[in-house]
Structures are given as C-alpha cells and as structure tokens.
Design a protein around this motif. Structure first.
Motif, PDB file in Angstrom:
ATOM      1  N   GLY A 102       0.035  10.376   2.173  1.00  0.00           N
ATOM      2  CA  GLY A 102      -0.826  10.140   3.347  1.00  0.00           C
ATOM      3  C   GLY A 102      -2.186   9.597   2.944  1.00  0.00           C
ATOM      4  O   GLY A 102      -2.503   9.520   1.752  1.00  0.00           O
ATOM      5  N   ASN A 162       0.842  -1.211   0.000  1.00  0.00           N
ATOM      6  CA  ASN A 162       0.000   0.000   0.000  1.00  0.00           C
ATOM      7  C   ASN A 162       0.870   1.251   0.000  1.00  0.00           C
ATOM      8  O   ASN A 162       0.570   2.227  -0.707  1.00  0.00           O
ATOM      9  CB  ASN A 162      -0.913   0.028   1.226  1.00  0.00           C
ATOM     10  N   VAL A 212     -13.277  -0.278   1.086  1.00  0.00           N
ATOM     11  CA  VAL A 212     -12.867   1.134   1.096  1.00  0.00           C
ATOM     12  C   VAL A 212     -11.524   1.204   0.360  1.00  0.00           C
ATOM     13  O   VAL A 212     -10.526   0.653   0.820  1.00  0.00           O
ATOM     14  CB  VAL A 212     -12.731   1.658   2.551  1.00  0.00           C
ATOM     15  N   THR A 213     -11.590   1.834  -0.801  1.00  0.00           N
ATOM     16  CA  THR A 213     -10.349   1.925  -1.603  1.00  0.00           C
ATOM     17  C   THR A 213     -10.343   3.196  -2.447  1.00  0.00           C
ATOM     18  O   THR A 213     -11.393   3.740  -2.764  1.00  0.00           O
ATOM     19  CB  THR A 213     -10.204   0.690  -2.521  1.00  0.00           C
ATOM     20  N   THR A 214      -9.153   3.664  -2.725  1.00  0.00           N
ATOM     21  CA  THR A 214      -9.035   4.811  -3.648  1.00  0.00           C
ATOM     22  C   THR A 214      -8.360   4.368  -4.947  1.00  0.00           C
ATOM     23  O   THR A 214      -8.118   5.179  -5.846  1.00  0.00           O
ATOM     24  CB  THR A 214      -8.189   5.933  -3.005  1.00  0.00           C
ATOM     25  N   LYS A 215      -8.067   3.082  -4.962  1.00  0.00           N
ATOM     26  CA  LYS A 215      -7.361   2.586  -6.150  1.00  0.00           C
ATOM     27  C   LYS A 215      -8.354   2.343  -7.276  1.00  0.00           C
ATOM     28  O   LYS A 215      -9.535   2.073  -7.004  1.00  0.00           O
ATOM     29  CB  LYS A 215      -6.629   1.282  -5.793  1.00  0.00           C
ATOM     30  N   LEU A 241      -6.946  -3.929   4.137  1.00  0.00           N
ATOM     31  CA  LEU A 241      -6.831  -3.475   5.529  1.00  0.00           C
ATOM     32  C   LEU A 241      -7.874  -4.141   6.435  1.00  0.00           C
ATOM     33  O   LEU A 241      -7.625  -4.402   7.604  1.00  0.00           O
ATOM     34  CB  LEU A 241      -6.954  -1.947   5.588  1.00  0.00           C
ATOM     35  N   GLY A 254      -7.560  -2.310  -6.901  1.00  0.00           N
ATOM     36  CA  GLY A 254      -7.770  -2.509  -5.451  1.00  0.00           C
ATOM     37  C   GLY A 254      -9.188  -2.978  -5.162  1.00  0.00           C
ATOM     38  O   GLY A 254     -10.117  -2.688  -5.922  1.00  0.00           O
ATOM     39  N   THR A 255      -9.320  -3.723  -4.073  1.00  0.00           N
ATOM     40  CA  THR A 255     -10.656  -4.225  -3.677  1.00  0.00           C
ATOM     41  C   THR A 255     -11.178  -3.537  -2.417  1.00  0.00           C
ATOM     42  O   THR A 255     -12.353  -3.650  -2.080  1.00  0.00           O
ATOM     43  CB  THR A 255     -10.583  -5.731  -3.374  1.00  0.00           C
ATOM     44  N   GLY A 256     -10.268  -2.932  -1.722  1.00  0.00           N
ATOM     45  CA  GLY A 256     -10.683  -2.309  -0.440  1.00  0.00           C
ATOM     46  C   GLY A 256     -10.900  -3.337   0.654  1.00  0.00           C
ATOM     47  O   GLY A 256     -11.570  -3.056   1.652  1.00  0.00           O
ATOM     48  N   ASP A 312       5.570   5.745   5.780  1.00  0.00           N
ATOM     49  CA  ASP A 312       6.096   6.113   4.457  1.00  0.00           C
ATOM     50  C   ASP A 312       6.140   7.624   4.338  1.00  0.00           C
ATOM     51  O   ASP A 312       5.603   8.324   5.201  1.00  0.00           O
ATOM     52  CB  ASP A 312       5.235   5.482   3.345  1.00  0.00           C
ATOM     53  N   ALA A 346       1.065   4.075  -2.813  1.00  0.00           N
ATOM     54  CA  ALA A 346       0.788   5.484  -2.549  1.00  0.00           C
ATOM     55  C   ALA A 346       1.890   6.374  -3.100  1.00  0.00           C
ATOM     56  O   ALA A 346       1.667   7.569  -3.340  1.00  0.00           O
ATOM     57  CB  ALA A 346       0.642   5.703  -1.037  1.00  0.00           C
TER      58      ALA A 346
END
Ligand code: ADP
Length: 851
Positions: free
Chosen positions: A791, A757, A805-808, A818, A813-815, A787, A761
């Motif tokens: 952020g 992740n 929950v993902t921004t990818k 995490l 991404g699947t979210g 990192d 990012a």
C-alpha cells in the motif's frame, strides 16, 4: 260614529257660507267669469255711488230745508199780515158795535208770532220797514199793539203813522214773499236739473248692472254647459273608473307585493292576497272596514300567539300615521318584507309590502362578508404594521402623506399620526431633493409601472437615513391621484455596500496584481469577469470576454454541475501564437440550496514547469525504456525464434520435395507463412508500443478511442517485466466500454506508470479492470489498477500527485510519475485518485468522461 255624525243636522254657519262664496262663484263662473262679474259689479257700484252722490250734492247745494222753512215762515207772515190788514180794513169800514171780528186778538197775535219767528230765523232785507220792525220788535209791538187794541175796543181810527208803518211792513212782507217765491222757483229749477243728471247716471249704472247681469248669465250658462259636458265626461269616466277599478283589483291581486289601502279615517278599504298572507289580521273575513289600529292589535295578538314575542303595536300605528318611514319586518312564515305607507292626494293611505327576503339574505351575506372584510382588513392592518418597511399612501396633488404604518416610529422616530399630513419633500435630505422632485413631478400615466429609487431621508432629530422607495400611482375612488409605496431603510446595506465596494477594489487589485489567470463564470458558464492575467495570457480583453460562453474563449472540460473543486489543464495559444499549457483549478461557489451559482477558474501558466517536468520525466522514461530494453529484446526474440523455426520447417519441406522430385505441401507451407506473418505482426506491435512510449508525444487533436486498447498496450509493455518479477497480472475488461476522447498512447503511458509502480511496491497480484460509472448524469469510463502490495505510505498519500514525491531510492524514482499521470488525465477531462485497499495493497482509480 260616522252615522252619528250624519244624524246631527248641520248648524248653518254664516261665516262658513260667506267664505264658501268665492269658491262657489269660481265653480259657477270660472276664474275668468268671476273677474268679469267683479269688474261689472264694481262699475255698477261706482255708477250708483256717483248718482247718489250727485243727488246728495245737489240737495246739499240747494239748501232745501232752510229755504222751505223760510218760505213757510214768509208765507205764514204774509198770510198773517194779510189777515191783519184785512181785519183792520174790514173793521175800519164797519159800523162800530156791529159785531166785527176783533183784530187785536188772533190776527195780531198770529202776525206778531210770525214776525218774531221770521225775524229770529232769517235775516230780512235790510233798509226796510220790516227790518226796522225786526230790529226793534218789542218797540214795534209796544207801539202798534195798543193802537190796534184801541182800534178794536174804541173803534177809533188808526193812527195814520202806525197804519202807514203797517202798510209798509205789509209791502215789505209782500216783497219778501215774492223774492222767496222766486228763490224757491229757482231752487226747484236747479233740483230738476240735478235730478235729471242723477237720473242719467242711474240709468247708466242700471245699464251697467244689466250688462253685468247679462254677462253673468252668459258665464253661468256657459259654465253650466261646461259642467254638463264635464258631468257627461264624469259619467263616462265613472264607467271607465269602474272598469279601471276592476282592472286595478286584478292588477293589485296579481302584484307580487302586498297592497293595503286605508281611507282617510284609517279604515281598510282594499287589500290583496299577498297582504293577507303577510298580515294575520287581514285573513279575517270582516277585515275590510276595520281600522288600522284594530287590525294592528289583532295582528300583534296573532303573532304573539305564534311565539314571535311581544310586538311593538304602538310603534306600528305611529309609523302608519307618519306615513314617511319604510321599515323591514319579518312575517310569521319567516320571510322579510319592506313595509311602507304612503298618503295619496285623496287622503288615502296605501301600504306596500314588498317581499325582500332575497335582498335581505343578500344583505345578511353582505354584512357577513363586510365583517369578514373588516377582520381581513384588521389582519392586513396588523400585517402592514408588523412590516419592517414603512408602507405609505400619499396624495400626489397635495404631496401629503395620508397613511403610514407603524414602522415609521422605528425608521423615522416619529409616531404615525405626526407623519400623516407632512409634505414628503420636508423629509427628503437636501442632496436628494432635486432628484426626488424631478421624479415626482412627472405626469400621471395609467401604464406607469411605478418607480424605484434610492435616496436619503431625514428622520426626527435630523439623522439622515439611506432609503429605497418603491412607489406606484393609481387613482382612488374619489378620482384623486395617490401614490402608494414602501420605504425600506437600507442605511446599513448602503454602508455595507460601500465597504464591499472598497473590499472589492482591494480584491480586484490583488486579483489584477496576481500573475495568475482568473476567470469567473456563472452557473451557465458565461463569463462574468476576467482579470488582466487572462488578457495577458490569451490576448482577449475583459470587454470582449465578459458575457461570452467560457467555451468560446477558453475551451475546457468544465462540468457546471460539479460542486467539488476540479483541476484540469488546457492548451491555449497566446497572443504571439505560442502554445501555452494552463493548469486550471475550478472552484465552484454554491448558493443556499447547494446549486452551483458561480465557478472561479484560477489558472497558472504551466508551460515552463511542465516542460521541465517533461524533461525530467522523459529522462526517467528513457531509463524505463532502458530497463525495458531487455524485456523488449526478449519480447522480440520470441517471435523471431518462432519465425526462425517456421522458416526452417518451410525450407525443409521445400528441400524434401526437391529431393523426391515431388511438389511441396502447399497447406503446410501456407501454415508456416501465416505463423511467420503473425509473429512479425506481434513483434512490430511491441516495437510500435515501445516507440510510442519512447516518443512520449502524440497529436494535439484529441480523438475518440477505446480505453481497453490502451490497457492492452500497457499490459504488452509491462508483461515481461512482471513475469521476471514473479508477479501476475489479471485483467477484467468491459467489452461494452464507450469510447473516450484523448490520446490512447498517453493513457497507455499512465497505465504503464501505475503497473510499474505496483510492480516496484512488490506483492503477488496486480489486477486491472475497466467499466463505467454514472456521476452527475454523466457516464465515465473507470479504470482501476489494484495490487496486493504493502500500500501507499500514509505520509505521502495526501500529496501523492504533486511533484517530487517518492519513496524510491535516489536514481530509481523522481516522484514525477503520478504528477504527470494526473496532468495527462486532466488534459483528457478526467481525474485520478489513489487509496489503500482495506484488504491490503493500493488502488488507483481513473475516471474519463465517455464520449
Ligand atoms: P517514482 O515512481 O519516481 O517514485 P511516482 O510518482 O510514480 O514516482 O511514485 C511516487 C511514489 O508513490 C512512489 O515512490 C511510491 O512510494 C508510491 N507508490 C506509487 N505506486 C505505489 C503502489 N502501487 N504501492 C505503494 N506505493 C506506491
């Protein structure tokens, strides 16, 4: 004054003398002697009286005086008649004018006078001439007198009739004289008899007196001998008394109390040294012999002179004389004495002065204590009155209230004075009366710990109040059994409890109708309640579960000291033996002091969702594996190249040795073989890591492992990818890290996710550090992945660990990453948090309980 009295001669007082006789007689004869003497005297007096009465009776009976007079008169008449007749006879025989005595003068006169006296005084025998002469005396004289006159004067012979009459009268007189003489003789005889009798009685009485006298003499003699003996004893006693008096003086002197002795005239006759120290007046050398009054005045004068104020002298004197009162007085040296006077049988007054200073001081201390007690009592009273609850005392025998505090006015709308005296059953509501009666009719038992009961009572106006009564029985100073207790108005509480009960029932129905698993544990993690969801999931009934430790029925990493909400997942086999994954949220409830009182565990069966999530995650993971395939190929190709070169070098060495006919260099060959083995190990470790990542599962039994090992494994898996992305990874691993419980492969999986992740990012540097932290007295292993990227987007930060929950971009991404990381860590009893760093970039922090 006494000497004056002595100087005056005593006036003999006859009455006093008489009065003293009985006492003196008793003294001389003794009581028995007096009785004897009195008895003998009475007998003598009776005998004398009898004798004298006999004589008097005899005299009375004899009629002596008339008889004697009659005899005298008869004799006088007899003599006169004889003279008369002799004169008549003599004159009759004499020659006329011869000078014979005259009959008519004296003899006749004597005769007539004697006859008149006899006839006047006595009755003459009837039917006689004499009786006829008496009856017609004057006629007789008139008839006979001239005849005698004539006889004398004329010498004429007497008329025969008259002479015959005179002779007959003379005979009658002679006869009367004879009978009188006989009567007199008879009377004398009788008198002689009577006197004989009287003499006898007198003799007897004289004998009685003599006897009494003898008895008296004996008694007096005996008494005097007694007195003599007594006198001797008295002399001895006096001697002893002298010794006793000396001893008494010594004793009196040695007594710790003051002693004063006054005689009956209030003159001081004795006092000891203690009394002298107490009474100033007694210190005078001439105090002995002075009156109490004089000494009291002198003492008062001295005390007043010593500055002790006016003294109540008159009061002292009055008290001294009444001799009844005892009072406490203070002497001039400040000590306290009990002052008392007592009269003795001998008329003395003995004054006793006992030093009671210690007692008095105790008394003062007691009074002070009593005053303090009174003030404490008043404080307690106000305290009791300030109580909201009703405090009461009840006489168990009569059932009546004997005391209540002011709170009754509020609770029962009744002033305390109206409440006191009421029978307690009057105030009990009908529905409670039987229960209360059963409780109150029990026998008194000293070991009784008291009762606590809730029932209904009736206040003024008939309002029914729910009350709680705590009571205890005891026995008071008078031996009565009393009950003391407190009545608390719990009406509001009862109403609230009813409401609470209905709320609880409603809540229970909600809890029960909910499919979730609910377990309530206390602060010691003992089960207090489970719902039907729990029973359905675990097959353990509420009866079996309640009261048991939570770990027995649902092993879970629950920290009882943690006051914040925590989440974890537990695996549990259901009734059919199938393993279920239960996600649990533990919400602690704290008391007023902030300590955990209960923890509510709300669990949901996450098995199906997790399986779905796992499937999705696996898909993503396989994509990652695909991504990593080139990395892996590169990772493996490197050792293979090294192996290849080492093999070629070893073969060259062998060929060279064969050509030269010599021996290959064993050290060279050994070095090449070691390098090959090292590279093979490196390649197999990479393949193992990949295999573990791909497999995604591990053994069910958690085992202790070193978290640093998982970190290194994750770095191995991600190292090449990071290199390709132009990023570097810094590691700061704590070599002293304690082990944690769980699965190293799972933790590596979490860390690979975090590193990837961070790589996704963007940003130059990723750092991973391990260490320990202390939380609630427990040690946790901390792994931080940071990192220097942009952020975490602020809109997703609060729900970062929830699914999808993902921004990818889609397909990338699947979210779920995490979300699964959190579950893995929760299964290990740990947790994960995310935050943005102040200097830029994100920080993920993992805490795992150390072993
Ligand atoms: P996915 O990787 O499939 O998106 P994750 O649950 O792993 O799912 O990540 C969820 C989201 O969290 C990411 O889409 C990203 O927006 C954010 N994220 C995770 N790690 C970082 C990081 N180090 N820096 C910035 N954002 C991050």
């Amino acid at each position: 004054m006494a000497s004056n009295e002595l100087a005056q001669p005593e006036v003999p007082n006859f009455i006093a003398l008489l009065r003293s006789f009985p006492g003196q007689a008793r003294l001389a004869l003794g009581t028995r002697g007096v009785l004897w003497a009195t008895f003998a005297g009475i007998i003598g007096v009776i005998c004398c009286a009898v004798a004298f009465a006999d004589i008097a009776l005899s005299l009375h009976r004899s009629d002596v005086d008339p008889e004697r007079r009659k005899a005298r008169e008869v004799l006088a008449l007899d003599g006169a008649s004889r003279l008369l007749m002799r004169g008549i006879l003599a004159n009759s025989a004499a020659t006329p004018g011869a000078g014979a005595a005259r009959v008519a003068d004296e003899p006749w006169r004597n005769f007539t006078e004697s006859l008149s006296a006899l006839c006047r005084d006595f009755a003459v025998p009837p039917q006689t001439r004499l009786a006829g002469a008496c009856a017609a005396q004057q006629d007789f004289i008139d008839r006979v007198g001239p005849e005698i006159q004539a006889f004398d004067t004329h010498r004429r012979p007497m008329d025969a009739t008259v002479l015959r009459e005179l002779l007959q009268i003379r005979d009658d007189i002679t006869e009367l004289s004879l009978s009188t003489t006989r009567a007199t003789d008879h009377m004398v005889g009788r008198l002689v008899d009577d006197y004989g009798e009287a003499l006898l009685v007198l003799t007897l009485s004289t004998t009685g007196f003599v006897c009494a006298g003898l008895v008296l003499i004996l008694l007096v003699g005996r008494t005097s001998m007694d007195y003599h003996a007594q006198w001797r004893r008295a002399a001895d006693a006096a001697q002893q008394a002298g010794a006793s008096r000396d001893m008494l003086s010594e004793v009196v002197e040695a007594l710790p109390a003051g002693i004063v002795v006054y005689d009956s005239t209030e003159h001081l006759i004795l006092c000891n040294s203690v009394a002298r120290t107490l009474t100033p007046a007694l210190r005078q050398p001439d105090a002995i012999g002075q009156t109490y009054s004089a000494l009291a005045h002198e003492s008062a004068r001295r005390l007043e002179a010593a500055g002790m104020g006016p003294q109540p002298v008159q009061e002292w004197i009055e008290r001294f004389r009444t001799r009844t009162t005892e009072r406490t007085r203070q002497s001039d040296d400040g000590r306290w004495f009990d002052w008392s006077e007592k009269g003795t049988a001998g008329g003395l007054t003995v004054g006793l002065r006992v030093d009671v200073t210690d007692l008095k001081q105790h008394e003062f201390a007691l009074e002070k204590a009593r005053a303090e007690q009174e003030s404490v009592r008043a404080r307690y009273q106000s305290l009791v009155d300030s109580m909201v609850d009703v405090a009461y005392t009840l006489d168990v025998e009569t059932g009546q209230f004997t005391f209540v505090n002011a709170a009754v006015a509020d609770m029962f709308s009744m002033p305390p004075e109206r409440f006191v005296g009421k029978h307690f059953l009057e105030l009990i509501a009908p529905d409670s009366i039987e229960r209360v009666r059963q409780q109150t009719t029990r026998k008194y038992d000293p070991s009784d710990q008291g009762t606590f009961a809730r029932f209904s009572m009736i206040a003024a106006g008939g309002a029914v109040r729910n009350v709680e009564v705590r009571a205890r029985r005891w026995v008071d100073e008078q031996g009565r059994i009393v009950s003391t207790g407190v009545i608390r108005d719990v009406d509001e509480r009862v109403q609230l409890e009813r409401r609470l009960d209905s709320e609880m029932n409603r809540l229970r129905s909600i809890v029960e109708s909910n499919g979730a698993l609910i377990v309530l544990v206390d602060h010691a993690l003992n089960v207090e309640m489970v719902n039907s969801g729990f029973t359905a999931l675990t097959g353990i009934t509420a009866t079996d579960a309640v009261g048991r430790p939570l770990q027995e029925i649902l092993p879970c990493p629950l920290d009882p000291a943690r006051t914040k909400r925590s989440r974890f997942a537990v695996r549990k086999r259901d009734a059919s033996g199938r393993e279920r994954l239960i996600s649990i949220t533990a919400t602690p409830a704290t008391d007023a002091g902030g300590a955990v009182s209960n923890i509510m565990l709300l669990g949901v069966d996450d098995t199906e969702r997790r399986e779905a999530e796992q499937a999705l995650y696996n898909a993503e993971r396989f994509a990652t594996v695909g991504e990593m395939a080139s990395t892996m190929a590169h990772e493996i190709s490197q050792p293979l190249q090294v192996i290849n070169i080492a093999c070629a070098s070893a073969l060259d060495e062998l060929a060279l040795a064969s050509e030269n006919g010599g021996q290959p260099d064993p050290a060279f060959l050994q070095g090449k073989l070691d390098r090959i083995a090292q590279q093979v190990e490196q390649a197999s470790r990479i393949i193992g890591d990949l295999r573990a990542f791909v497999r995604g599962t591990s053994s069910d039994t958690p085992e202790p492992f070193d978290a640093n090992e998982a970190v290194r494994r994750a770095i191995d898996l991600t190292d090449h990818g990071l290199g390709e992305a132009g990023m570097t990874l810094q590691e700061r691993l704590d070599a002293e890290l304690p082990t944690v419980l769980g699965d190293a492969g799972h933790l590596a999986q979490v860390l690979v996710n975090l590193i990837n992740n961070a790589r996704d990012a963007g940003g130059g540097v990723i750092s991973i550090a391990t260490g320990t932290v202390q939380e609630n007295d427990r040690t946790f292993v901390r792994i931080a992945v940071e990192d220097s990227g942009p952020g975490i987007a602020s809109d997703i930060l609060p729900r970062l660990f929830t699914s999808f929950v993902t921004t990818k971009p889609s397909g990338k991404g699947t979210g779920l990453g995490l979300r699964i990381c959190r579950r893995i860590l929760e299964e290990m009893g740990g947790r994960i948090t995310a935050a943005n760093r102040a200097e830029g970039g994100a920080r993920f922090e993992i805490l795992l309980p150390s072993q």
